[in-house]
Design an enzyme around this catalytic site. Sequence first.
Site, PDB file in Angstrom:
ATOM      1  N   PHE A  54       0.905  -1.289   0.141  1.00 17.74           N
ATOM      2  CA  PHE A  54      -0.022   0.031  -0.082  1.00 17.74           C
ATOM      3  C   PHE A  54       0.936   1.145   0.080  1.00 17.74           C
ATOM      4  O   PHE A  54       1.934   1.293   0.685  1.00 17.74           O
ATOM      5  CB  PHE A  54      -0.812   0.051   1.126  1.00 17.74           C
ATOM      6  N   ASP A  81       0.994  -4.351   8.570  1.00 16.51           N
ATOM      7  CA  ASP A  81      -0.176  -3.652   8.370  1.00 16.51           C
ATOM      8  C   ASP A  81      -1.356  -4.571   8.162  1.00 16.51           C
ATOM      9  O   ASP A  81      -1.706  -5.121   7.409  1.00 16.51           O
ATOM     10  CB  ASP A  81      -0.055  -2.808   7.163  1.00 16.51           C
ATOM     11  N   TYR A  99     -11.173   2.739   9.928  1.00 13.46           N
ATOM     12  CA  TYR A  99     -12.525   3.314   9.054  1.00 13.46           C
ATOM     13  C   TYR A  99     -12.834   2.162   8.163  1.00 13.46           C
ATOM     14  O   TYR A  99     -13.689   2.471   7.410  1.00 13.46           O
ATOM     15  CB  TYR A  99     -12.182   4.635   8.531  1.00 13.46           C
ATOM     16  N   LYS A 100     -12.176   1.031   8.152  1.00 10.89           N
ATOM     17  CA  LYS A 100     -12.742  -0.005   7.018  1.00 10.89           C
ATOM     18  C   LYS A 100     -13.590  -1.013   7.757  1.00 10.89           C
ATOM     19  O   LYS A 100     -14.680  -0.636   8.082  1.00 10.89           O
ATOM     20  CB  LYS A 100     -11.423  -0.706   6.560  1.00 10.89           C
ATOM     21  N   ARG A 112     -12.763  -3.064  -7.435  1.00 10.78           N
ATOM     22  CA  ARG A 112     -12.821  -3.812  -6.205  1.00 10.78           C
ATOM     23  C   ARG A 112     -13.936  -3.849  -5.468  1.00 10.78           C
ATOM     24  O   ARG A 112     -14.380  -2.973  -5.215  1.00 10.78           O
ATOM     25  CB  ARG A 112     -11.418  -3.065  -5.598  1.00 10.78           C
TER      26      ARG A 112
END
Lengths: 409, 409
Positions: free
Chosen positions: A125, A194, A219-220, A368
């Site tokens: 990422f 991560d 926040y996911k 996605r």
Amino acid sequence: MRTLEEARALDAADPLRGLRDAFDLPDGEIYLDGNSLGALPRATIARMTETIRGEWGRDLIRSWNKAGWIEAPARVGGKIAQLIGAKPHEVLVADSTSVNLYKLLAAAVKARPGRRVILSEPGNFPTDLYVAQGVAEALDVELRLAPREAIVDALDEDVAVLLLTHVHYRSAVTFDMAAVTRAAQEKGALVLWDLSHSAGAVAVDLNAANADLAAGCGYKYLNGGPGAPAFLFVAERHQAMLRSPLSGWMGHAAPFDFDDDYAPGEGIARFLCGTPPILGIAALEEGVDMLLGTDREALYAKGQALCSAFIDLVEHRCAGLGVTLATPRDPSLRGSHVSFRHDHGWPIMQALIARGVIGDFRAPDILRFGFTPLYVGFEDLWRAVDILRDILATEAWDEPAFRARAAVT
Amino acid sequence: MRTLEEARALDAADPLRGLRDAFDLPDGEIYLDGNSLGALPRATIARMTETIRGEWGRDLIRSWNKAGWIEAPARVGGKIAQLIGAKPHEVLVADSTSVNLYKLLAAAVKARPGRRVILSEPGNFPTDLYVAQGVAEALDVELRLAPREAIVDALDEDVAVLLLTHVHYRSAVTFDMAAVTRAAQEKGALVLWDLSHSAGAVAVDLNAANADLAAGCGYKYLNGGPGAPAFLFVAERHQAMLRSPLSGWMGHAAPFDFDDDYAPGEGIARFLCGTPPILGIAALEEGVDMLLGTDREALYAKGQALCSAFIDLVEHRCAGLGVTLATPRDPSLRGSHVSFRHDHGWPIMQALIARGVIGDFRAPDILRFGFTPLYVGFEDLWRAVDILRDILATEAWDEPAFRARAAVT
């Protein structure tokens, strides 16, 4: 699962189905982007009213003690610990994922004097790589990248810390956390995982993997709200040895003594920096509490079933329409999202969104779709594929309006 | 102002008096701690409902574009710029004050190669000194402290950056920003101003002072809520030269290209790091908007008048009761809070709080009272002193319950 009736039967038999009502989701939409921004739990609405009007408005400064604001980073961290196989005092809520990666990477490099390499993989990422570049420049070490299939071979006596993302943000492919951790530790390196696309989405057991360090996003799948505070993990055995470069007052051993000299707090507390973001932590706590109240074995199994059903259905119904799977077929090797490549990925995703199927696009060509088993069902999935097939078959995506790029993708 | 009648007359003549109704303040209390946590603007309640239910709950991921979430750090930064005499593109909202101090200090040290000293004063706000120690350790430079009266003389060719707080958190004494900046720049150093106790409280004109760098807090006089995001300022002339060590993806020139290599964004944008904390920024924006809608010259004048009246009244009514002024008498030399020393400061403040006068205590012996002219009036002040006098005269503070220390003071 090939038919709408089969999808409905799966939903009817789903013991987690009722959880959907715990979210304030818009009608008429299929939200497959909970891996980018989780949906709003209804409980969060009431919690935020109490935090804002009661704790802030009415009790004001007293809430630091009375409402437990000062303990919030450790309290909510201790709850997240249960989701990722850590001890409660090994996890804190603080700052953003990027800032936490900086703290942990810099601390790890300093803890391995003489070793001059941060190792990661290309295509990790972006913020992980960018932060590693910042640490490398600040501390005069080197960021080395090796492809994931060669990552273990790239470990040598120069590597201070290995930085990897457990579930890849595009492909959803996972690393074998325990095996990679062991290989790195055998070479004397620390490993920083991560967990942004893992926490709340797949089973994670940091302690079982003998993990050193981790960080991740609120926040996911934790449903903490836009830009929610992040979390960080430091294994108990490393806490006394590691020092955060971001030595702010909340990480001090006695912040309210107002001494001139920094003395790191006990244990994980030293990884705090500034004043904790109370509104953000309150929202995050509600999202985490919902996961803690859920049968997580059933949750992760449903997530895998949703992903498998989606892959099967897209490959069946959209065969010959230009989509190529970019995610492992084996559920044990992936997270809770599915990516397909298509040469016209961007306009196709915009056409999907216009028809109420909310996924996201990742450059250059990835469609996605995230499957949050708390609020996504099999009928949602069937309808999403039905719309995708129609958009592909009719080339409805081929409109100028769908080609315009927005600031955030 | 010596009598309740005089206080009421001052309130009646105060053109800003109506602003108090714009805050959701508890009845029966006198809140003199807005310098530690600002009160809740009523407008923030509605704004947070819209941000949570509308932007997050209903529009979900689309709000990054549709609701302007992605521009929020620059948009609200541009508004804060108006309060501190900066250009809109010189200010960002991001992270905490501590994290921003780290970014700016580290960037400043790197921008002055060969200079190995960060200069500050003993007794500066602790997090400023702690963060400077963290930067010094990370970058192998030295933190040097000199008393404020000797700070200009301590500037030499070794100093990379001078770190000072404009309004001191205890005494409220100010530095002459323009004069100190000039002296430092003449020696080739950069200056980083902490505006935490200044922004929204006193007139600040960074551009007029030719300031280099600044950072400050969102939860004090800006009324942004508990742990609100902070702000940072980088003078336009330095933006291309400075690099944030916290090189997260939001500071990248093209974050949604997902490149492996970091390229700093244009201008101030490179000082962003992780995903912006949307709930916190939304609340902060409401607090800032209220200040922007207010006659700030009148506001700051009222703040000075409140402080002067409080000093006069305490010294008059509490004479001989052990309180000693720890703040300058000259309004032009202080911020918008007033501190008195007393040997029994802690229990006295607890007794005041028990009787509805909310100030705070700063170790070892400071009673600190903040005057936020948006919502504090002269009658509040008169009543607060009346209660203070009674507590001191009767020694009502001398109770075991008032001696117990809380986690947060």
